[in-house]
Design a protein around this motif. Structure first.
Motif, PDB file in Angstrom:
ATOM      1  N   GLU A 194      -6.473   0.976  -9.756  1.00 15.57           N
ATOM      2  CA  GLU A 194      -5.463   0.398  -8.863  1.00 15.57           C
ATOM      3  C   GLU A 194      -5.604   0.934  -7.442  1.00 15.57           C
ATOM      4  O   GLU A 194      -5.526   0.181  -6.470  1.00 15.57           O
ATOM      5  CB  GLU A 194      -4.056   0.668  -9.399  1.00 15.57           C
ATOM      6  N   GLY A 195      -5.825   2.240  -7.331  1.00 17.59           N
ATOM      7  CA  GLY A 195      -5.966   2.824  -6.001  1.00 17.59           C
ATOM      8  C   GLY A 195      -7.209   2.331  -5.288  1.00 17.59           C
ATOM      9  O   GLY A 195      -7.176   2.028  -4.090  1.00 17.59           O
ATOM     10  N   PHE A 196      -8.308   2.246  -6.031  1.00 19.95           N
ATOM     11  CA  PHE A 196      -9.538   1.737  -5.411  1.00 19.95           C
ATOM     12  C   PHE A 196      -9.364   0.284  -4.985  1.00 19.95           C
ATOM     13  O   PHE A 196      -9.733  -0.085  -3.857  1.00 19.95           O
ATOM     14  CB  PHE A 196     -10.709   1.847  -6.380  1.00 19.95           C
ATOM     15  N   LEU A 197      -8.818  -0.543  -5.864  1.00 21.26           N
ATOM     16  CA  LEU A 197      -8.687  -1.967  -5.544  1.00 21.26           C
ATOM     17  C   LEU A 197      -7.824  -2.167  -4.307  1.00 21.26           C
ATOM     18  O   LEU A 197      -8.160  -2.982  -3.426  1.00 21.26           O
ATOM     19  CB  LEU A 197      -8.099  -2.718  -6.739  1.00 21.26           C
ATOM     20  N   GLU A 198      -6.740  -1.426  -4.208  1.00 22.75           N
ATOM     21  CA  GLU A 198      -5.868  -1.564  -3.031  1.00 22.75           C
ATOM     22  C   GLU A 198      -6.620  -1.223  -1.754  1.00 22.75           C
ATOM     23  O   GLU A 198      -6.564  -1.966  -0.772  1.00 22.75           O
ATOM     24  CB  GLU A 198      -4.655  -0.649  -3.191  1.00 22.75           C
ATOM     25  N   ARG A 199      -7.333  -0.101  -1.758  1.00 23.91           N
ATOM     26  CA  ARG A 199      -8.064   0.303  -0.564  1.00 23.91           C
ATOM     27  C   ARG A 199      -9.233  -0.635  -0.286  1.00 23.91           C
ATOM     28  O   ARG A 199      -9.520  -0.963   0.870  1.00 23.91           O
ATOM     29  CB  ARG A 199      -8.586   1.742  -0.736  1.00 23.91           C
TER      30      ARG A 199
END
Length: 462
Positions: A280-285
């Motif tokens: 989730e964190g990677f996709l957002e960034r």
């Protein structure tokens, strides 16, 4: 048969730049024979002479960087800042071999028996045919031409039909540097001229960068004629983000890797394989980085993503995206051609990509990223290897020993830990599986098209 013509179309405006008169098959064969005639004189020159001329090629490139960059941008839509970098990289490969070619080609001394001097020498083969693509119209050519010519071979370039101006400009570079007539020749020819060239006795080897279909056809003919080949046939490179990765840096570099050259790169990151703990964190960034890219006129210095090289290529890419979405993938960014003049496709991110759809199974040759969630390291490796291609791979982790271990388990011609996949004149470049075979660049590259001759000299009376 009518003489072929090549229409040069600016992909960012759809305007015809110029129409070039091509070469008929007889003229192409004449060029091959002229190159063959030039071979003996060229190969007899000392390596020092060939290195010196190569240094002059680098100077010509640097003196005319803007001219050559603008030609690339005009013909295939590359952002002009990246086009200048491409010319500079071509000069770099010239610098490298001007300094190191003699070292790479020196005899390898091998001890055998008393009284015998035994070694391996590296001798040029003759005429090398190069069939090159449009996406890096200068670099792909110099990547083959610089080592092969410096080894003493002569070259015939059959470039992609949509970059004739680049093809002729490259021939001019070698002319300006003082290369003898016939050592490097461009032919503007249709695809059906390739087979007669390959069948000509003077052509001793062929290198191709392109599609699997083109590689299969050339490999079949070359195999029948028993001629050496090097094939670089594209890739669907995995970009593996493990649970201990620096997510911000991985997202920044990943967005750049996927969208360099407007996404039209064999070694671009195409399949993003992300551990569920950081997904989730990677996709957002990653989405933030992709949405920040500036799409527009490639002659604008601030543009990150220009047009696709041809209208049919843009349409094919969109068909793959549409089919993937219909199969269940979600386009969280992009996903539709831009409604504007030119062959523009926006940077696109697909998630929830199901097995069996184009985004999972095929190479997407444009600015489209497919993101996959995996549960652990082993699944990440399995997903990375689940492809018919094996060109490059990028692995992201804070534990470099772990990254190196994972890199060793991925089936690819090159693996990079905490770095995007790239070619470097100092290192061999090439793939495995359907990404092709053979190596370019580095010591291995300059030796690919040489006769590795064993020489045994026995002392008299021994």
């Amino acid at each position: 048969m009518a003489r072929p013509e090549f229409e040069d179309i600016n992909p960012s405006t759809e305007e015809v730049i110029e129409t070039y008169e091509g070469h008929e098959t007889g003229e192409v064969i004449d060029a091959v024979e002229k190159a063959d005639d030039a071979f003996d004189g060229w190969s007899d020159r000392s390596i020092e002479e060939r290195e010196s001329l190569l240094a002059d090629v680098a100077e010509v490139l640097r003196d005319n960087t803007d001219e050559y960059a603008e030609t690339m941008t005009r013909e295939m839509g590359k952002p002009v800042s990246e086009a200048r970098s491409e010319v500079e990289k071509c000069a770099w490969v010239c610098d490298y071999y001007a300094e190191r070619a003699g070292e790479h080609l020196q005899d390898d001394r091998i001890g055998t028996e008393p009284g015998a001097r035994t070694y391996v020498s590296y001798e040029p083969l003759g005429v090398v045919l190069a069939i090159m693509p449009w996406n890096f119209p200068f670099w792909q050519v110099f990547r083959f031409a610089v080592p092969y010519l410096t080894a003493g071979n002569v070259g015939i370039l059959k470039h992609a039909s949509n970059v004739p101006g680049c093809a002729l400009a490259i021939e001019e570079v070698f002319d300006r540097a003082g290369y003898p007539d016939g050592v490097f020749t461009t032919v503007l020819a249709e695809t059906d001229a390739v087979e007669p060239m390959l069948e000509h006795d003077a052509v001793r080897a062929v290198t191709l960068t392109g599609s699997n279909r083109a590689g299969s056809a050339v490999g079949e003919t070359a195999g029948r004629e028993i001629k050496k080949t090097v094939l670089e046939l594209g890739g669907s490179d995995p970009f593996v983000v493990l649970d201990d990765a620096d997510v911000d840096e991985a997202a920044r570099v990943g967005a750049r890797s996927r969208n360099l050259n407007s996404g039209q790169s064999c070694i671009a990151a195409k399949r993003f394989v992300v551990h569920q703990d950081v997904y989730e964190g990677f996709l957002e960034r990653f989405v933030e980085e992709v949405e920040a890219l500036n799409v527009g006129d490639p002659t604008d210095e601030d543009v990150d993503v220009g047009s696709q090289a041809r209208g049919d290529l843009r349409d094919e890419l969109h068909g793959q995206v549409r089919d993937s979405v219909e199969a269940g993938a979600e386009a969280v960014v992009g996903g539709e051609p831009l409604d504007r003049e030119g062959y523009y496709y926006p940077p696109t991110v697909l998630t929830d990509v199901p097995d069996g759809c184009p985004a999972s199974e095929e190479e997407l040759f444009g600015p489209v990223a497919a993101v996959f969630r995996v549960s652990d390291e082993d699944e990440a490796i399995d997903r990375a290897n689940d492809s018919p291609y094996g060109l490059g791979a990028s692995i992201w982790t804070d534990d470099v020993e772990r990254g190196e271990r994972v890199a060793g388990r991925i089936k690819a011609g090159s693996t990079f830990v905490n770095e995007l996949v790239k070619s470097d004149p100092r290192l061999p470049f090439g793939g495995v599986k359907k990404s092709g075979y053979g190596r370019e660049l580095g010591r291995d590259g300059i030796r690919e098209f040489t006769n590795r001759k064993t020489v045994w000299v026995q002392e008299a009376g021994e």
